[in-house]
Motif scaffolding. Structure first.
Motif, PDB file in Angstrom:
ATOM      1  N   PHE A 165     -25.089 -37.696  -2.669  1.00 59.90           N
ATOM      2  CA  PHE A 165     -23.904 -37.292  -3.426  1.00 59.90           C
ATOM      3  C   PHE A 165     -22.651 -38.004  -2.931  1.00 59.90           C
ATOM      4  CE2 PHE A 165     -26.126 -34.202  -5.811  1.00 59.90           C
ATOM      5  CZ  PHE A 165     -25.253 -33.637  -6.732  1.00 59.90           C
ATOM      6  N   LYS A 166     -22.448 -38.040  -1.632  1.00 58.34           N
ATOM      7  CA  LYS A 166     -21.215 -38.611  -1.097  1.00 58.34           C
ATOM      8  C   LYS A 166     -21.136 -40.113  -1.345  1.00 58.34           C
ATOM      9  CE  LYS A 166     -20.400 -35.075   2.414  1.00 58.34           C
ATOM     10  NZ  LYS A 166     -20.316 -34.767   3.861  1.00 58.34           N
ATOM     11  N   GLN A 167     -22.284 -40.787  -1.302  1.00 60.77           N
ATOM     12  CA  GLN A 167     -22.308 -42.228  -1.561  1.00 60.77           C
ATOM     13  C   GLN A 167     -21.927 -42.541  -3.004  1.00 60.77           C
ATOM     14  OE1 GLN A 167     -23.078 -44.843   0.458  1.00 60.77           O
ATOM     15  NE2 GLN A 167     -23.414 -46.488  -0.990  1.00 60.77           N
ATOM     16  N   HIS A 168     -22.523 -41.818  -3.943  1.00 63.86           N
ATOM     17  CA  HIS A 168     -22.379 -42.143  -5.364  1.00 63.86           C
ATOM     18  C   HIS A 168     -21.304 -41.325  -6.085  1.00 63.86           C
ATOM     19  CE1 HIS A 168     -26.076 -44.669  -5.665  1.00 63.86           C
ATOM     20  NE2 HIS A 168     -26.453 -43.920  -4.648  1.00 63.86           N
ATOM     21  N   LEU A 169     -21.076 -40.106  -5.620  1.00 60.39           N
ATOM     22  CA  LEU A 169     -20.170 -39.202  -6.314  1.00 60.39           C
ATOM     23  C   LEU A 169     -18.859 -39.005  -5.566  1.00 60.39           C
ATOM     24  CD1 LEU A 169     -20.571 -37.400  -8.966  1.00 60.39           C
ATOM     25  CD2 LEU A 169     -20.778 -35.494  -7.388  1.00 60.39           C
ATOM     26  N   GLY A 170     -18.896 -39.191  -4.235  1.00 62.29           N
ATOM     27  CA  GLY A 170     -17.697 -38.987  -3.429  1.00 62.29           C
ATOM     28  C   GLY A 170     -17.493 -37.555  -2.997  1.00 62.29           C
ATOM     29  N   LEU A 171     -18.379 -36.658  -3.428  1.00 58.05           N
ATOM     30  CA  LEU A 171     -18.284 -35.236  -3.113  1.00 58.05           C
ATOM     31  C   LEU A 171     -19.641 -34.735  -2.648  1.00 58.05           C
ATOM     32  CD1 LEU A 171     -16.477 -34.134  -6.410  1.00 58.05           C
ATOM     33  CD2 LEU A 171     -15.361 -34.494  -4.200  1.00 58.05           C
ATOM     34  N   ALA A 172     -19.650 -33.688  -1.823  1.00 59.89           N
ATOM     35  CA  ALA A 172     -20.893 -33.038  -1.429  1.00 59.89           C
ATOM     36  C   ALA A 172     -21.420 -32.202  -2.586  1.00 59.89           C
ATOM     37  CB  ALA A 172     -20.657 -32.159  -0.203  1.00 59.89           C
ATOM     38  N   PRO A 173     -22.723 -31.910  -2.619  1.00 59.36           N
ATOM     39  CA  PRO A 173     -23.279 -31.098  -3.717  1.00 59.36           C
ATOM     40  C   PRO A 173     -22.572 -29.759  -3.886  1.00 59.36           C
ATOM     41  CG  PRO A 173     -25.041 -32.044  -2.404  1.00 59.36           C
ATOM     42  CD  PRO A 173     -23.771 -32.359  -1.693  1.00 59.36           C
ATOM     43  N   LYS A 174     -22.251 -29.083  -2.776  1.00 58.18           N
ATOM     44  CA  LYS A 174     -21.573 -27.785  -2.875  1.00 58.18           C
ATOM     45  C   LYS A 174     -20.166 -27.936  -3.435  1.00 58.18           C
ATOM     46  CE  LYS A 174     -24.166 -25.330   0.717  1.00 58.18           C
ATOM     47  NZ  LYS A 174     -24.099 -24.633   2.030  1.00 58.18           N
ATOM     48  N   GLN A 175     -19.497 -29.044  -3.107  1.00 58.02           N
ATOM     49  CA  GLN A 175     -18.158 -29.290  -3.656  1.00 58.02           C
ATOM     50  C   GLN A 175     -18.222 -29.526  -5.156  1.00 58.02           C
ATOM     51  OE1 GLN A 175     -17.133 -32.622  -1.178  1.00 58.02           O
ATOM     52  NE2 GLN A 175     -16.029 -31.365   0.311  1.00 58.02           N
ATOM     53  N   TYR A 176     -19.209 -30.329  -5.586  1.00 55.22           N
ATOM     54  CA  TYR A 176     -19.355 -30.572  -7.019  1.00 55.22           C
ATOM     55  C   TYR A 176     -19.728 -29.284  -7.755  1.00 55.22           C
ATOM     56  CZ  TYR A 176     -20.958 -32.323 -11.492  1.00 55.22           C
ATOM     57  OH  TYR A 176     -21.114 -32.523 -12.834  1.00 55.22           O
ATOM     58  N   SER A 177     -20.609 -28.489  -7.158  1.00 51.07           N
ATOM     59  CA  SER A 177     -21.016 -27.225  -7.772  1.00 51.07           C
ATOM     60  C   SER A 177     -19.817 -26.291  -7.917  1.00 51.07           C
ATOM     61  CB  SER A 177     -22.101 -26.565  -6.912  1.00 51.07           C
ATOM     62  OG  SER A 177     -22.583 -25.387  -7.511  1.00 51.07           O
ATOM     63  N   ARG A 178     -18.934 -26.298  -6.935  1.00 56.80           N
ATOM     64  CA  ARG A 178     -17.728 -25.467  -6.976  1.00 56.80           C
ATOM     65  C   ARG A 178     -16.816 -25.898  -8.130  1.00 56.80           C
ATOM     66  NH1 ARG A 178     -12.772 -25.682  -3.647  1.00 56.80           N
ATOM     67  NH2 ARG A 178     -12.000 -23.564  -3.261  1.00 56.80           N
ATOM     68  N   LEU A 179     -16.676 -27.217  -8.322  1.00 55.56           N
ATOM     69  CA  LEU A 179     -15.866 -27.720  -9.425  1.00 55.56           C
ATOM     70  C   LEU A 179     -16.473 -27.331 -10.765  1.00 55.56           C
ATOM     71  CD1 LEU A 179     -14.884 -31.329  -8.256  1.00 55.56           C
ATOM     72  CD2 LEU A 179     -13.608 -29.193  -7.973  1.00 55.56           C
ATOM     73  N   ARG A 180     -17.796 -27.398 -10.843  1.00 57.13           N
ATOM     74  CA  ARG A 180     -18.466 -27.058 -12.112  1.00 57.13           C
ATOM     75  C   ARG A 180     -18.308 -25.580 -12.419  1.00 57.13           C
ATOM     76  NH1 ARG A 180     -19.392 -26.423 -16.303  1.00 57.13           N
ATOM     77  NH2 ARG A 180     -20.901 -27.305 -17.751  1.00 57.13           N
ATOM     78  N   GLN A 181     -18.357 -24.730 -11.397  1.00 54.39           N
ATOM     79  CA  GLN A 181     -18.132 -23.305 -11.598  1.00 54.39           C
ATOM     80  C   GLN A 181     -16.709 -23.046 -12.092  1.00 54.39           C
ATOM     81  OE1 GLN A 181     -18.122 -20.962  -8.006  1.00 54.39           O
ATOM     82  NE2 GLN A 181     -18.655 -19.062  -9.075  1.00 54.39           N
ATOM     83  N   ASN A 182     -15.743 -23.753 -11.509  1.00 54.70           N
ATOM     84  CA  ASN A 182     -14.362 -23.592 -11.928  1.00 54.70           C
ATOM     85  C   ASN A 182     -14.154 -24.093 -13.352  1.00 54.70           C
ATOM     86  OD1 ASN A 182     -11.320 -24.662 -11.980  1.00 54.70           O
ATOM     87  ND2 ASN A 182     -11.472 -23.054 -10.433  1.00 54.70           N
ATOM     88  N   GLN A 183     -14.846 -25.195 -13.700  1.00 54.77           N
ATOM     89  CA  GLN A 183     -14.765 -25.727 -15.058  1.00 54.77           C
ATOM     90  C   GLN A 183     -15.320 -24.714 -16.059  1.00 54.77           C
ATOM     91  OE1 GLN A 183     -16.654 -29.556 -15.400  1.00 54.77           O
ATOM     92  NE2 GLN A 183     -16.277 -29.733 -17.580  1.00 54.77           N
TER      93      GLN A 183
END
Length: 291
Positions: A215-233
């Motif tokens: 995740f950090k290599q390709h997305l720049g965020l950890a899986p839990k960070q991305y999941s948190r953003l998706r929950q907020n979205q």
């Protein structure tokens, strides 16, 4: 040289215009959308726009007065937007005319050619990551094009050519999102960030460290960070679509928050305002649009 304009947008009585455009099939797996924004200086309700975080990255082309992107001042020209963990103010200092490319989460790595952790939560100039040539080409095409369709055709030609060049220079780049990452992103999206990442680890047969590194290599965020953003979205979606029928407490519950305090804290941490303030802004905008 003819500057690109949507026909008659600036000449009409409309003080604000925003439109998204879909990429062609050739780049649809990497490019989320192209967008064009115009706002006159005398626009009523000329407050800040927000770029809400959803894991993607992009390129912004400014054709008019300076724009403040968070703390970054973009004069006429181009800037690179890394993945963000918090909402960023987007405010024009006068009239606004801007065009953008938005990459899917995990796709910017293919164009930028570096771990996206290096540009997480920052806005930088193209030359800072060796993208000056590509952005100059795209800016020139933008200035010479006379329609959206013409510019999108030109931009996709240069983006595709750039992908091929990047693959020749770096054999680790495939020109597409890593299959394991694509599965993980789709899984988190499908569950609106509400399921534990440990379940995803089991589904992928990957350890937590391996998944974090991917995740950090390709997305720049950890899986839990991305999941948190998706929950907020997802919470923002519920607030927009359930303006009057559902209480804020119930919205928080539907979005997976165990109590109202937790909902308020996480929402405010990402957007800078509470769920109630966000809902009030939506209501105020809907009243202005009906006036």
């Amino acid at each position: 040289m003819t500057q690109f304009k949507i026909p008659n947008v600036m000449a009409t009585s409309s003080a604000s215009y925003f439109q998204r455009y879909a990429p062609t099939a050739k780049l649809a797996t990497l490019v989320q959308c192209y967008w064009y924004m115009v706002r006159k200086e005398d626009h009523v309700g000329n407050d800040d726009e927000y770029m809400h975080p959803e894991g993607g990255s992009g390129i912004i082309f400014n054709l008019a007065n300076p724009i403040m992107i968070g703390d970054f001042l973009l004069k006429q020209g181009c800037s690179i937007i890394g993945p963000n963990r918090k909402s960023v103010h987007f405010n024009g200092l006068g009239s606004v005319e801007a065009f953008g490319i938005r990459f899917h989460p995990g796709a910017g790595h293919q164009f930028f050619g570096l771990p996206l952790t290096e540009i997480e939560s920052v806005t930088i100039l193209p030359e800072d990551i060796l993208l000056a040539r590509l952005c100059d080409q795209l800016m020139n095409e933008l200035m010479m094009s006379s329609s959206v369709e013409q510019w999108i055709a030109a931009i996709e030609y240069h983006l595709f050519s750039h992908l091929i060049t990047m693959q020749k220079q770096n054999k680790l780049l495939s020109g597409q999102i890593d299959n394991r990452l694509a599965f993980a992103i789709n899984w988190i999206d499908a569950n609106n960030g509400l399921k534990p990442i440990s379940v995803l680890n089991d589904a992928l047969c990957l350890g937590q460290r391996q998944l974090d590194r991917l995740f950090k290599q390709h997305l720049g965020l950890a899986p839990k960070q991305y999941s948190r953003l998706r929950q907020n979205q997802y919470a923002r979606h519920l607030l927009k679509t359930q303006l009057f029928d559902v209480s804020l407490t119930d919205i928080g519950y539907l979005a997976g928050f165990y109590d109202q305090a937790h909902f308020n804290h996480q929402f405010r941490d990402i957007l800078g305002i509470s769920p109630g303030q966000y809902r009030n802004k939506i209501i105020a905008k809907s009243r202005i649009s009906r006036a």
